[in-house]
Design a protein around this motif. Structure first.
Motif: not given
Lengths: 416, 390
Positions: A171-172, A175, A166, A223-224, A220-221, A212, A168, A215-216
């Motif tokens: 998440v990347a 995405e 899990s 590109h959310q 904070q992300h 994804l 960044p 994860c959000y």
């Protein structure tokens, strides 16, 4: 019976943990009991690492697999060292060989740390796949590129699942995967089933998307907003997706991309295809790709509504106006009408309640929403970064932050 | 109960088991009973004491229950849930009064445990509840497949209670599709109208909500109305909950609630929405939805209320028709009315689309003439009453 009870419920249940190579009292696997209490006076075992193996393979493909596939002549043509393609045993290019997906099977060897890639390498791998394979203009046909990238991305996700990644990098990776699959769903829409199966693409896209969005929910992300909007558009008409979006924190919901996606969904909910298609013009290229699979149904709905509303003997509707509303060229609009039993008489459309047919009489795969999708591709390229014009600039934040490691380049013996 | 010793408690359990007093035994194992607050029973390791008094397997079951009370007294709901899963698995739990008590507690602990884990930032949402659901399903299967006993003793009487518990979990974790096999099981059962009214009201409430979610509004109205009418008048809170879902469905079918009803059940959030829809006032509707957005979204009815926009358009356009007193209405008039309601960016194409939708749905009887840019309505009853339109 009694023996079984004693075994299951006794706090002293132990087993041999293959990850920490020791005896543990924890249940295995995700979500099981987090540790049983020992008898009074003994410590509670908290074996942190046993359920989260850490990968140590620093290349895109583990050595063992590379050698194996090389020896068995199972390298993909994109992985072969240039110049050795015609050899009896083509050599692998370590800078371009990527670990392939392998189905987990009972009886297979347990996963070893040096076969797993840590999150940083996974992200680099994905960047390579997108920036140097998916958008490469020289690799053809794109169906083959898609198959390769799809499989290798699946292997990346597999590594992430095993390591319970899990954070960044995860998440990347997700995405980029989602963006790629959305683009593919548009680009390959007209391909025959033997070359591209939209349902398989959809399954993997939905899986990655819901992972994804999970994860959000923490942290904070950057590109959310973009990704939430893409999810909303791709899942147009889904009550669940819409409810999820409405429950987002206000700050996120107020972002322009999400507001537009919500407006498109509302127009769909109200059954207002005119408004929907008008709003769709404001979407950017990738958002349009996400939405496009619903456009056919929207146009069909419009024809249905108009067939009932304009169903009167002398009623004629100008084809040009209809084409404009449907964001199609006149010839395409006429073709769509005829496919649904709507009569077209030169530049007039004659709607009739009785002649409209739900199921299209022709194969609609030739329908091209140029205005709503294709024309936006160039616009997207040039406005952001002129030098990206050659690429499909949808993967907007490539590896500027996570450059492909020098190690790979040096080992590869060259720049690709 | 709050001051008995552990031995006295165990004696009571033994007596209940020996005399086959299921109801009392159920109370002794339920968290609604005051014995759970008794510190003398809250022991971390009661196994020995239990073994002294009770026969296996009752000793381990009661021991697990007492460990659970200990965990609850420490506010450790994760541990409490774990102990409760042990209790549920024992065969004695199949006796209906006991089963009702322990499964209810299981669900409640799963809920609390999840909340605790969420606060610490651990655990995936829905994990514990899903596991609790699995356990409840196994209990359910035992009940549903009980063909041996006569109808009076049959475990089938436990089915509806368990189904209601499962519904509560599925709604919470948002997996409504799992409700379908349960609904089918009850529909095909010959006991479905024989269960207690309380259980039937709960069942109809959830099935009604599911029908709403599936956009089957006629069915939803039927179920939710039943639940509302048969819900006991002393259960104001439950009646309010039913009403929250019944109101939007009724409004979509054209029946607006009275002010008195809304005030009686403290649901004034619907007041402005009701007024806006009946007046055809889109502006007020949008404002009202925005004002109470949080409440509506949390209840999951926001999207359904948005569907009321269509009804609002119909009412607004009917006003236009009544004002102009002609059956050939210029499209421009409708455009003007929408612009007055501050609907953003609407053009004549969209007006035609909205009208087309209303015609298609049967709310307007007529047709649009594009050449004359007019809506031509039927001379007789061009705007049929909402309740007659499906």
């Amino acid at each position: 019976m009694k023996v079984i009870f004693l075994f299951i419920f006794s706090p002293k249940t132990v087993y041999f943990c293959r990850f920490c190579r020791g005896f543990c009292s924890r249940g295995r696997g995700r979500g099981r009991a987090q540790g049983t209490r020992w008898q009074q006076g003994q410590l509670k075992e908290e074996c942190q690492d046993e359920s989260e193996p850490r990968g140590t393979c620093m290349r895109m493909c583990p050595d063992r697999e590379l050698r194996e596939r090389e020896a068995q002549k199972r390298l993909h043509r994109f992985e072969v060292l240039p110049g050795t393609e015609k050899d009896r045993l083509p050599r692998a290019d370590p800078a371009r060989t990527v670990k392939e997906y392998s189905r987990p099977a009972a009886g297979k060897d347990c996963v070893r740390a040096h076969d797993l890639r840590p999150p940083s390498v996974l992200l680099e791998t994905v960047c390579y796949l997108i920036d140097h394979v998916a958008v490469s203009p020289s690799l053809q046909p794109w169906t083959e590129v898609y198959d390769f990238v799809f499989d290798r991305l699946r292997s990346v996700r597999q590594d992430m699942i095993i390591q319970r990644t899990s954070g960044p990098e995860c998440v990347a990776v997700l995405e980029k995967t989602v963006r790629f699959l959305i683009y593919a769903s548009y680009r390959l829409r007209d391909e025959p089933l033997r070359l591209y199966d939209p349902r398989i693409n959809d399954t993997h896209l939905q899986e990655s998307l819901s992972w994804l969005l999970d994860c959000y929910s923490h942290g904070q992300h950057p590109h959310q907003e973009e990704m939430q909007a893409l999810g909303l558009l791709y899942n147009l008409g889904s009550n669940r997706a819409l409810q999820h979006a409405l429950e987002l924190p206000e700050r996120v919901r107020e972002a322009p991309a999400i507001r537009l996606a919500l407006a498109v969904n509302r127009a769909h909910l109200e059954r207002n295809p005119v408004r929907l298609l008008r709003l769709a013009r404001q979407l950017d290229f990738l958002q349009s790709c996400a939405l496009h699979r619903h456009l056919g149904a929207c146009c069909r709905d419009l024809l249905l509504l108009y067939s009932h509303a304009y169903s009167s003997r002398n009623c004629r509707f100008p084809l040009q106006r209809l084409a404009h509303i449907l964001a199609l060229e006149e010839s395409q609009a006429a073709w769509l009408c005829q496919a649904h039993g709507v009569t077209v008489d030169r530049e007039w459309v004659v709607f009739s309640k009785v002649s409209y047919t739900e199921a299209p009489t022709k194969d609609l795969r030739g329908l091209h929403f140029c205005e709503l999708v294709d024309s936006k591709r160039e616009a997207h390229c040039c406005q952001d970064h002129p030098w990206m014009c050659l690429r499909l600039a949808i993967f907007v934040d490539p590896c500027i932050i996570f450059p492909i490691s020098l190690k790979l380049l040096i080992v590869g013996g060259g720049v690709f | 109960m709050a001051h008995i010793t552990i031995n006295q408690y165990l004696q009571q359990v033994l007596e209940a088991v020996e005399t086959r007093d299921g109801a009392f035994c159920g109370e002794l194992l339920s968290f609604k009973h005051p014995h759970v607050a008794n510190p003398r029973l809250q022991l971390p390791n009661p196994e020995e004491k239990c073994q002294q008094v009770l026969e296996p397997p009752y000793d381990e079951m009661v021991a697990a229950h007492l460990r659970c009370t200990y965990a609850v007294s420490n506010h450790d709901f994760v541990e409490a849930y774990r102990c409760q899963t042990v209790v549920v698995q024992y065969p004695l739990s199949r006796a209906l009064p006991i089963m009702f008590a322990v499964t209810l507690d299981l669900r409640i602990f799963a809920n609390s445990a999840e909340q605790q884990l969420q606060k610490k930032g651990k655990g995936k949402v829905g994990d514990m509840l899903e596991k609790a659901a699995e356990q409840l399903m196994s209990c359910f299967r035992v009940c549903a497949s009980d063909n041996r006993a006569g109808i009076d003793d049959s475990k089938k009487w436990g089915m509806l209670f368990l189904i209601n518990q499962l519904f509560k979990i599925y709604f919470k974790i948002n997996k409504l599709h799992l409700c379908k096999p349960l609904i089918r099981a009850i529909d095909s059962s010959n006991l479905k109208d024989e269960y207690s009214m309380a259980q039937r009201v709960t069942y109809k409430y959830y099935v009604g909500r599911k029908a709403m979610f599936d956009s089957d509004f006629k069915l939803a109205e039927e179920f939710l109305s039943f639940a509302f009418q048969h819900c006991h008048r002393s259960c104001q809170r439950n009646k309010r909950m039913i009403l929250i879902y019944l109101l939007p469905v009724k409004m979509l079918l054209g029946h607006m609630p009275t002010h008195q009803l809304l005030r009686k059940y403290d649901l004034m959030q619907f007041a402005e929405v009701t007024r806006a829809v009946s007046e055809g006032n889109l502006l007020l509707l949008n404002d009202a939805l925005a004002k109470h957005e949080t409440f509506f979204i949390r209840c999951g009815i926001f999207l359904i209320l948005e569907k009321l926009k269509v009804i609002t358009y119909r009412n607004l356009f009917k006003k236009v028709y009544l004002l102009l007193k002609t059956h050939q209405l210029p499209l421009d008039a409708f455009l003007v009315s929408l612009k007055m309601m501050q609907v953003e960016e609407v053009d004549i194409d969209e007006v035609q689309c909205i009208l087309a939708n209303l015609i298609y749905m049967g709310h307007i009887k007529g047709y649009i003439s594009h050449q004359h840019q007019k809506l031509v309505v039927s001379k007789q009853n061009p705007f049929p009453p909402l309740s007659t339109v499906s």
